[in-house]
Motif scaffolding. Sequence first.
Motif, PDB file in Angstrom:
ATOM      1  N   LEU A   1      49.119  67.298 -18.968  1.00 14.03           N
ATOM      2  CA  LEU A   1      50.284  66.385 -19.714  1.00 14.03           C
ATOM      3  C   LEU A   1      49.824  65.319 -20.597  1.00 14.03           C
ATOM      4  O   LEU A   1      48.791  64.793 -20.233  1.00 14.03           O
ATOM      5  CB  LEU A   1      50.824  65.799 -18.147  1.00 14.03           C
ATOM      6  CG  LEU A   1      51.980  64.705 -18.620  1.00 14.03           C
ATOM      7  CD1 LEU A   1      53.134  64.706 -17.502  1.00 14.03           C
ATOM      8  CD2 LEU A   1      51.416  63.304 -18.687  1.00 14.03           C
ATOM      9  N   ALA A   2      50.380  65.398 -21.827  1.00 10.25           N
ATOM     10  CA  ALA A   2      50.089  64.183 -22.511  1.00 10.25           C
ATOM     11  C   ALA A   2      51.322  63.342 -22.711  1.00 10.25           C
ATOM     12  O   ALA A   2      52.499  63.916 -23.020  1.00 10.25           O
ATOM     13  CB  ALA A   2      49.753  64.760 -23.830  1.00 10.25           C
ATOM     14  N   TRP A   3      51.109  62.006 -22.380  1.00 10.25           N
ATOM     15  CA  TRP A   3      52.372  61.067 -22.345  1.00 10.25           C
ATOM     16  C   TRP A   3      51.850  59.906 -23.624  1.00 10.25           C
ATOM     17  O   TRP A   3      50.964  59.589 -23.733  1.00 10.25           O
ATOM     18  CB  TRP A   3      52.040  60.099 -21.128  1.00 10.25           C
ATOM     19  CG  TRP A   3      52.850  59.238 -20.979  1.00 10.25           C
ATOM     20  CD1 TRP A   3      54.132  58.630 -21.708  1.00 10.25           C
ATOM     21  CD2 TRP A   3      53.011  58.289 -19.800  1.00 10.25           C
ATOM     22  NE1 TRP A   3      54.788  57.822 -21.255  1.00 10.25           N
ATOM     23  CE2 TRP A   3      54.193  57.596 -20.070  1.00 10.25           C
ATOM     24  CE3 TRP A   3      52.315  58.427 -18.463  1.00 10.25           C
ATOM     25  CZ2 TRP A   3      54.508  56.859 -18.939  1.00 10.25           C
ATOM     26  CZ3 TRP A   3      52.874  57.531 -17.433  1.00 10.25           C
ATOM     27  CH2 TRP A   3      54.016  56.604 -17.450  1.00 10.25           C
ATOM     28  N   PHE A   4      52.986  60.210 -24.583  1.00 10.15           N
ATOM     29  CA  PHE A   4      52.914  59.603 -25.823  1.00 10.15           C
ATOM     30  C   PHE A   4      53.664  58.284 -25.881  1.00 10.15           C
ATOM     31  O   PHE A   4      54.450  58.059 -24.770  1.00 10.15           O
ATOM     32  CB  PHE A   4      53.436  60.476 -26.954  1.00 10.15           C
ATOM     33  CG  PHE A   4      52.910  61.646 -27.117  1.00 10.15           C
ATOM     34  CD1 PHE A   4      51.607  61.717 -28.029  1.00 10.15           C
ATOM     35  CD2 PHE A   4      53.137  62.912 -26.653  1.00 10.15           C
ATOM     36  CE1 PHE A   4      50.946  62.904 -28.147  1.00 10.15           C
ATOM     37  CE2 PHE A   4      52.382  64.296 -26.536  1.00 10.15           C
ATOM     38  CZ  PHE A   4      51.520  64.040 -27.348  1.00 10.15           C
ATOM     39  N   THR A   5      53.262  57.355 -26.567  1.00  9.69           N
ATOM     40  CA  THR A   5      53.844  56.004 -26.947  1.00  9.69           C
ATOM     41  C   THR A   5      53.840  55.453 -25.512  1.00  9.69           C
ATOM     42  O   THR A   5      54.893  54.887 -24.792  1.00  9.69           O
ATOM     43  CB  THR A   5      55.217  56.121 -27.272  1.00  9.69           C
ATOM     44  OG1 THR A   5      56.298  56.946 -26.673  1.00  9.69           O
ATOM     45  CG2 THR A   5      55.377  56.475 -28.683  1.00  9.69           C
TER      46      THR A   5
ATOM     47  N   HIS B   1      47.427  50.775 -26.790  1.00  5.45           N
ATOM     48  CA  HIS B   1      47.275  52.093 -26.146  1.00  5.45           C
ATOM     49  C   HIS B   1      48.365  53.148 -26.644  1.00  5.45           C
ATOM     50  O   HIS B   1      49.498  52.872 -25.965  1.00  5.45           O
ATOM     51  CB  HIS B   1      46.794  52.277 -24.706  1.00  5.45           C
ATOM     52  CG  HIS B   1      46.571  53.468 -24.311  1.00  5.45           C
ATOM     53  ND1 HIS B   1      46.985  53.626 -22.702  1.00  5.45           N
ATOM     54  CD2 HIS B   1      46.237  54.745 -24.571  1.00  5.45           C
ATOM     55  CE1 HIS B   1      46.406  54.910 -22.473  1.00  5.45           C
ATOM     56  NE2 HIS B   1      46.138  55.528 -23.554  1.00  5.45           N
ATOM     57  N   ARG B   2      48.379  54.118 -27.091  1.00  3.88           N
ATOM     58  CA  ARG B   2      49.452  54.935 -27.778  1.00  3.88           C
ATOM     59  C   ARG B   2      49.843  56.179 -26.702  1.00  3.88           C
ATOM     60  O   ARG B   2      50.792  56.756 -26.732  1.00  3.88           O
ATOM     61  CB  ARG B   2      49.400  55.389 -28.980  1.00  3.88           C
ATOM     62  CG  ARG B   2      49.095  54.389 -30.008  1.00  3.88           C
ATOM     63  CD  ARG B   2      49.999  53.330 -30.115  1.00  3.88           C
ATOM     64  NE  ARG B   2      51.394  53.841 -30.628  1.00  3.88           N
ATOM     65  CZ  ARG B   2      52.541  53.122 -30.939  1.00  3.88           C
ATOM     66  NH1 ARG B   2      52.430  51.887 -30.700  1.00  3.88           N
ATOM     67  NH2 ARG B   2      53.648  53.618 -31.461  1.00  3.88           N
ATOM     68  N   TRP B   3      48.867  56.593 -26.001  1.00  4.03           N
ATOM     69  CA  TRP B   3      48.902  57.589 -25.433  1.00  4.03           C
ATOM     70  C   TRP B   3      47.899  57.946 -24.214  1.00  4.03           C
ATOM     71  O   TRP B   3      46.966  57.406 -24.369  1.00  4.03           O
ATOM     72  CB  TRP B   3      49.197  59.024 -26.050  1.00  4.03           C
ATOM     73  CG  TRP B   3      48.163  59.126 -26.897  1.00  4.03           C
ATOM     74  CD1 TRP B   3      47.762  58.764 -28.295  1.00  4.03           C
ATOM     75  CD2 TRP B   3      46.717  60.153 -26.752  1.00  4.03           C
ATOM     76  NE1 TRP B   3      46.575  59.245 -28.710  1.00  4.03           N
ATOM     77  CE2 TRP B   3      45.898  60.108 -27.819  1.00  4.03           C
ATOM     78  CE3 TRP B   3      46.315  61.153 -25.758  1.00  4.03           C
ATOM     79  CZ2 TRP B   3      44.727  60.675 -27.960  1.00  4.03           C
ATOM     80  CZ3 TRP B   3      45.383  61.787 -25.612  1.00  4.03           C
ATOM     81  CH2 TRP B   3      44.377  61.472 -26.633  1.00  4.03           C
ATOM     82  N   LEU B   4      48.095  58.835 -23.126  1.00  4.01           N
ATOM     83  CA  LEU B   4      46.903  59.162 -22.152  1.00  4.01           C
ATOM     84  C   LEU B   4      47.391  60.625 -21.791  1.00  4.01           C
ATOM     85  O   LEU B   4      48.385  61.199 -21.981  1.00  4.01           O
ATOM     86  CB  LEU B   4      47.104  58.347 -21.099  1.00  4.01           C
ATOM     87  CG  LEU B   4      48.346  58.120 -20.108  1.00  4.01           C
ATOM     88  CD1 LEU B   4      48.289  59.383 -19.268  1.00  4.01           C
ATOM     89  CD2 LEU B   4      48.292  56.961 -19.308  1.00  4.01           C
ATOM     90  N   THR B   5      46.267  61.159 -21.268  1.00  4.07           N
ATOM     91  CA  THR B   5      46.581  62.712 -20.928  1.00  4.07           C
ATOM     92  C   THR B   5      46.194  62.749 -19.572  1.00  4.07           C
ATOM     93  O   THR B   5      45.360  61.865 -18.989  1.00  4.07           O
ATOM     94  CB  THR B   5      45.639  63.559 -21.661  1.00  4.07           C
ATOM     95  OG1 THR B   5      44.325  63.063 -21.550  1.00  4.07           O
ATOM     96  CG2 THR B   5      46.085  63.596 -23.261  1.00  4.07           C
ATOM     97  N   ALA B   6      46.515  63.958 -18.614  1.00  5.09           N
ATOM     98  CA  ALA B   6      46.164  64.182 -17.415  1.00  5.09           C
ATOM     99  C   ALA B   6      46.222  65.500 -17.180  1.00  5.09           C
ATOM    100  O   ALA B   6      46.781  66.369 -17.748  1.00  5.09           O
ATOM    101  CB  ALA B   6      47.235  63.585 -16.343  1.00  5.09           C
ATOM    102  N   LEU B   7      45.198  66.067 -16.313  1.00  4.29           N
ATOM    103  CA  LEU B   7      45.087  67.547 -15.951  1.00  4.29           C
ATOM    104  C   LEU B   7      44.857  67.720 -14.558  1.00  4.29           C
ATOM    105  O   LEU B   7      44.197  66.586 -13.795  1.00  4.29           O
ATOM    106  CB  LEU B   7      43.731  67.760 -16.589  1.00  4.29           C
ATOM    107  CG  LEU B   7      43.334  69.397 -16.493  1.00  4.29           C
ATOM    108  CD1 LEU B   7      44.440  70.425 -17.445  1.00  4.29           C
ATOM    109  CD2 LEU B   7      41.859  69.815 -17.041  1.00  4.29           C
ATOM    110  N   GLY B   8      45.472  68.707 -13.832  1.00  4.49           N
ATOM    111  CA  GLY B   8      45.259  68.940 -12.463  1.00  4.49           C
ATOM    112  C   GLY B   8      45.764  70.414 -12.147  1.00  4.49           C
ATOM    113  O   GLY B   8      46.436  70.994 -12.867  1.00  4.49           O
TER     114      GLY B   8
END
Length: 360
Positions: free
Chosen positions: A249-253, A272-279
């Motif tokens: 998942l990439a979470w933008f803005t 901080h413009r975005w973050l990512t998560a993996l699982g």
Amino acid sequence: MLIVKPSKFVKTTRQLLATFTLTACLTLPVTTLADTALIETPLGDIQIELLTDDAPNTVANFVNYVQNFKYYKSFMHRSVPGFVIQGGGFTFNGANPQGIIPFAPVDNEFKISNTRGTVAMAKIGGNPDSATSQWFINLADNSALLDTENGGYTVFGRVTAGMAVADAISQLQIIDAQGPFAELPVINYVSGKFITEANLVMTDVSADVTPPDPTFVMNPGLNDAWYNPVTDGQGFFITVFPALGLVNLAWFTYDTELPADESAANLGSPGHRWLTALGPINGNTAVMNIEFASGGLFDTASTITVTDPPGSDGTITLTFSDCSTGVVEYNIPSINRQGTVPIQRVATDNVALCETLSAE
């Protein structure tokens, strides 16, 4: 903070209004319903059966406020003994009351009479379809008054335990703090003093949400752009890797305010413009470690730092009810941020693929 004076309250049905200005928002799709709710107060708990069959959209509206933490640090702001106690309109941050920013109004679904122990929605006078966040508990049989006025006040719940608590709240001292707080119930208040949190009937509202269909399994038909329909600009891109059993998942803005030009892209900061998560995928749910990278310039050898170990900043739990609706729950202890975000697709191109894969 307001200094309050003794109450001069008037019992009138026309005060069952939403006392804040409505904000135009997109209507949230129904993603989850609930069977029960709990209102915790300093005087005890009030348990509520939610009447999903009779008022499904109103119940979904109420649960939406609960899931998005809109009722966090809310308080009972109105008490009329022998009539109603009312909440869901304001929060208290330790200094001043603030109006809860509402979602779009919900259409009136009047069906059940406003008898003692029922829970109904407040709304704007002369507008039957104006209910948003505010609710009230009927302390008496108010059906003769509230079933006919303004299209009827929609009952969406019924107290199953704790009416004695509701009655006790109505017997507290009532003061006139002006404006929407003209009938404010208070605890151990001394006239002329500032109101503190200890003086208010603070409420912690929770709902027992019916879990999504456990038979649904994430599949590549979910690969798409998704967004939060109740905010501007929060976007997500989700990619399912069935062969690996993983979802990304990439979470933008992600930022909550416009950053200054010199802002650094630190986790949770305006820059901080975005973050990512993996699982790993577990049926319709995945608990993913948040992966955050900072530093580095494109096409240079400058250093890039990443979350180490993975998950040390926090996690995101992604859950899908079906091929069109989902929920992002985030817990980021490193910056003390938690919350729930309902999501829906930006486009419907992959819905048919998702439904085909889920039926296999």
